[in-house]
Each structure stands twice: as structure tokens, then as C-alpha cells.
Design a protein around this motif. Structure first.
Motif, PDB file in Angstrom:
ATOM      1  N   UNK A  46      27.674  31.352 -41.386  1.00 33.99           N
ATOM      2  CA  UNK A  46      27.929  32.055 -42.643  1.00 33.99           C
ATOM      3  C   UNK A  46      28.968  33.155 -42.457  1.00 33.99           C
ATOM      4  N   UNK A  47      28.818  33.909 -41.385  1.00 32.68           N
ATOM      5  CA  UNK A  47      29.766  34.992 -41.113  1.00 32.68           C
ATOM      6  C   UNK A  47      31.158  34.439 -40.822  1.00 32.68           C
ATOM      7  N   UNK A  48      31.231  33.334 -40.082  1.00 29.25           N
ATOM      8  CA  UNK A  48      32.545  32.728 -39.809  1.00 29.25           C
ATOM      9  C   UNK A  48      33.214  32.280 -41.106  1.00 29.25           C
ATOM     10  N   UNK A  49      32.435  31.627 -41.960  1.00 28.74           N
ATOM     11  CA  UNK A  49      32.979  31.168 -43.234  1.00 28.74           C
ATOM     12  C   UNK A  49      33.453  32.349 -44.065  1.00 28.74           C
ATOM     13  N   UNK A  50      32.644  33.402 -44.130  1.00 30.55           N
ATOM     14  CA  UNK A  50      32.992  34.565 -44.937  1.00 30.55           C
ATOM     15  C   UNK A  50      34.238  35.267 -44.411  1.00 30.55           C
ATOM     16  N   UNK A  51      34.317  35.474 -43.110  1.00 26.56           N
ATOM     17  CA  UNK A  51      35.477  36.173 -42.529  1.00 26.56           C
ATOM     18  C   UNK A  51      36.748  35.359 -42.733  1.00 26.56           C
ATOM     19  N   UNK A  52      36.693  34.057 -42.450  1.00 31.79           N
ATOM     20  CA  UNK A  52      37.879  33.213 -42.624  1.00 31.79           C
ATOM     21  C   UNK A  52      38.302  33.181 -44.078  1.00 31.79           C
ATOM     22  N   UNK A  53      37.332  32.996 -44.972  1.00 31.28           N
ATOM     23  CA  UNK A  53      37.655  32.967 -46.398  1.00 31.28           C
ATOM     24  C   UNK A  53      38.240  34.299 -46.856  1.00 31.28           C
ATOM     25  N   UNK A  54      37.715  35.406 -46.347  1.00 34.71           N
ATOM     26  CA  UNK A  54      38.188  36.734 -46.740  1.00 34.71           C
ATOM     27  C   UNK A  54      39.630  36.986 -46.310  1.00 34.71           C
ATOM     28  N   UNK A  55      40.056  36.340 -45.230  1.00 32.48           N
ATOM     29  CA  UNK A  55      41.398  36.574 -44.695  1.00 32.48           C
ATOM     30  C   UNK A  55      42.476  35.747 -45.394  1.00 32.48           C
ATOM     31  N   UNK A  56      42.080  34.669 -46.070  1.00 31.26           N
ATOM     32  CA  UNK A  56      43.074  33.733 -46.600  1.00 31.26           C
ATOM     33  C   UNK A  56      43.998  34.393 -47.615  1.00 31.26           C
ATOM     34  N   UNK A  57      43.444  35.087 -48.604  1.00 31.41           N
ATOM     35  CA  UNK A  57      44.288  35.696 -49.643  1.00 31.41           C
ATOM     36  C   UNK A  57      45.205  36.785 -49.083  1.00 31.41           C
ATOM     37  N   UNK A  58      44.705  37.733 -48.260  1.00 27.61           N
ATOM     38  CA  UNK A  58      45.638  38.716 -47.684  1.00 27.61           C
ATOM     39  C   UNK A  58      46.735  38.079 -46.829  1.00 27.61           C
ATOM     40  N   UNK A  59      46.385  37.078 -46.017  1.00 32.14           N
ATOM     41  CA  UNK A  59      47.395  36.425 -45.177  1.00 32.14           C
ATOM     42  C   UNK A  59      48.408  35.660 -46.022  1.00 32.14           C
ATOM     43  N   UNK A  60      47.958  35.070 -47.109  1.00 33.47           N
ATOM     44  CA  UNK A  60      48.869  34.390 -48.018  1.00 33.47           C
ATOM     45  C   UNK A  60      49.861  35.368 -48.629  1.00 33.47           C
ATOM     46  N   UNK A  61      49.379  36.552 -49.006  1.00 33.45           N
ATOM     47  CA  UNK A  61      50.258  37.576 -49.574  1.00 33.45           C
ATOM     48  C   UNK A  61      51.298  38.036 -48.560  1.00 33.45           C
ATOM     49  N   UNK A  62      50.857  38.255 -47.327  1.00 34.01           N
ATOM     50  CA  UNK A  62      51.785  38.677 -46.273  1.00 34.01           C
ATOM     51  C   UNK A  62      52.826  37.598 -46.012  1.00 34.01           C
TER      52      UNK A  62
END
Length: 243
Positions: A160-176
């Protein structure tokens, strides 16, 4: 691009995902009113800030890409089962047989699309901070629903934590990524506005769907739900003072 905005979005996503982990019992009306508020706020931000921007840049052809983005989101919904609306169309109450991989793929594509407009340079100086607030608000019920479904599918806590952390990073990394590539390559700079128009269409689909499908029976508009929508639209109007 302000990295502080991306940190806020990251924190909102993780915070939303942590809610079902920390609280075993959540009042059933909380997601309904949270969805109504965030859907109205995202709708207002899209109409007041993003829509004028893409029409200013693309003229009448912007409508083509907005409609295309709307129906791209319809397709993505088949993979994510509507989870980007903050709820799910999965069959069965327990969701024990969730096809996790396609669900995460659909939701990840949507999260990647959300980040693209955050890397775009807007003529309207109020557009970017307003969009950040809209995406941040939308991430809370989105992540909450994702983790809730994963918990019902009996995913382990570490996963669950892996899914949450990876999902949380997608939008910021996409913006960068969008911002950096836009600075380095002229073709990307010229293409970003078309991608933003696609995302506008997706946002319109998501926000309007939330109005009708935020958990109430027969799509009813209770007084509390109308109040939540009014607050969301009201806050979207307030973002106009950023100009």
C-alpha cells in the motif's frame, strides 16, 4: 515552475491516501461532500483559468483538443473504473478481485496528464497557483479511494505504501518533465498548449461527473452537497484575485 506547488500536491496525495490507513471508520458522508467540493473547485479553476488560456493560444481549434481530451478520459475511466472521480465503478462491495495492474495504469496515465499543465507557462499569472490548488484538492479524494480499494483487495501494508508513494510522485514528476523539456526543446514548448487543452477536456469530464456521481442515491442534491459545491465554486472565484 514553483517547486513548492509540487510539494503541496505531493503532500495532499500522501495525506489523502493515509486517511483510510489511519482511520478504520470514516463517516460515509465525508467522501460525498469532499468530492462535491473538490469537483466544483476543479470545474471552476478549469473554466476560469485554463479554458481562456487555451482558447487565447489556439483560437477555435482549442475546442477540438478539449473534446478529444474529454473522450480520452472516457477511455481511461474504463481502466481506472472511475477512481479519478474519487469513487469506483468496480462491481461488488468487497472489491476482492480487483485487476490491480490495469487500474493503476489508467490512474497513473491520468495522474501524468494532471502534471502537464503545471509545467506550462501561462500568460495569466493567476492560472498556475489556482491550478495547483485545484489539483491538490482533487488528489485528496483520489488517493483516498485508491488506497481504500487496495485495502479491500487485501494488499499488504508495505505494498500500500509503495503504491501510494509511487502514485504521489507521478504528477509532480510529470510537471517537472514538462517544464524542463519545454525549456530545452522548442517543439515541446509549442506542443504543451495542445496537451493542456487535452487535459482541460479531461478535467471537464472528471469534474462534471463528480457532480452527478458523488455517492448520493439517484444523483440527488442534498442541502449539504449543494453547500459543498457552492463553497468549491466560491473559492474558485476567489482565485481570480491572484491576477
Amino acid at each position: 515552475m514553483n517547486l513548492t506547488y509540487l510539494i503541496f500536491i505531493l503532500a495532499a496525495t500522501i495525506g489523502g491516501g493515509m486517511i483510510p490507513m489511519l482511520f478504520k471508520r470514516i463517516h460515509p458522508n465525508l467522501p460525498i461532500y469532499l468530492l462535491a467540493f473538490t469537483g466544483a473547485f476543479l470545474f471552476g479553476i478549469t473554466i476560469m483559468h485554463l479554458l481562456p488560456e487555451v482558447y487565447h493560444e489556439l483560437g477555435h481549434s482549442a475546442g477540438i483538443y478539449i473534446v478529444l481530451g474529454f473522450f480520452i478520459q472516457v477511455f481511461l475511466q474504463q481502466l481506472s473504473h472511475g477512481m479519478e472521480h474519487g469513487h469506483t465503478h468496480l462491481p461488488g462491495a468487497g472489491h476482492h478481485h480487483v485487476a490491480v495492474f490495469p487500474l493503476l495504469i489508467g490512474l497513473s496515465i491520468h495522474a501524468f496528464m494532471e502534471g502537464i499543465p503545471l509545467g506550462f507557462h501561462y500568460e495569466d499569472q493567476s492560472a498556475l497557483p489556482s491550478l495547483m490548488l485545484g489539483v491538490m484538492a482533487h488528489k485528496v479524494p483520489e488517493a483516498l479511494t485508491l488506497i481504500t480499494v487496495m485495502m479491500h483487495a487485501h494488499q499488504g501494508k508495505a505494498k500500500l505504501w509503495r503504491i501510494l508513494i509511487i502514485f504521489s510522485l507521478i504528477t509532480p514528476l510529470s510537471a517537472i518533465l514538462a517544464a524542463q523539456l519545454g525549456q530545452e526543446f522548442e517543439v515541446v514548448t509549442n506542443s504543451l498548449v495542445y496537451l493542456v487543452a487535452l487535459v482541460v477536456g479531461a478535467f471537464l469530464h472528471i469534474s462534471t461527473t463528480i457532480f452527478y456521481e458523488s455517492g448520493t442515491k439517484h444523483h440527488e442534491l442534498s442541502r449539504q452537497k449543494v453547500l459543498a459545491i457552492a463553497v468549491g465554486i466560491g473559492l474558485a472565484f476567489i482565485t481570480l484575485i491572484f491576477e
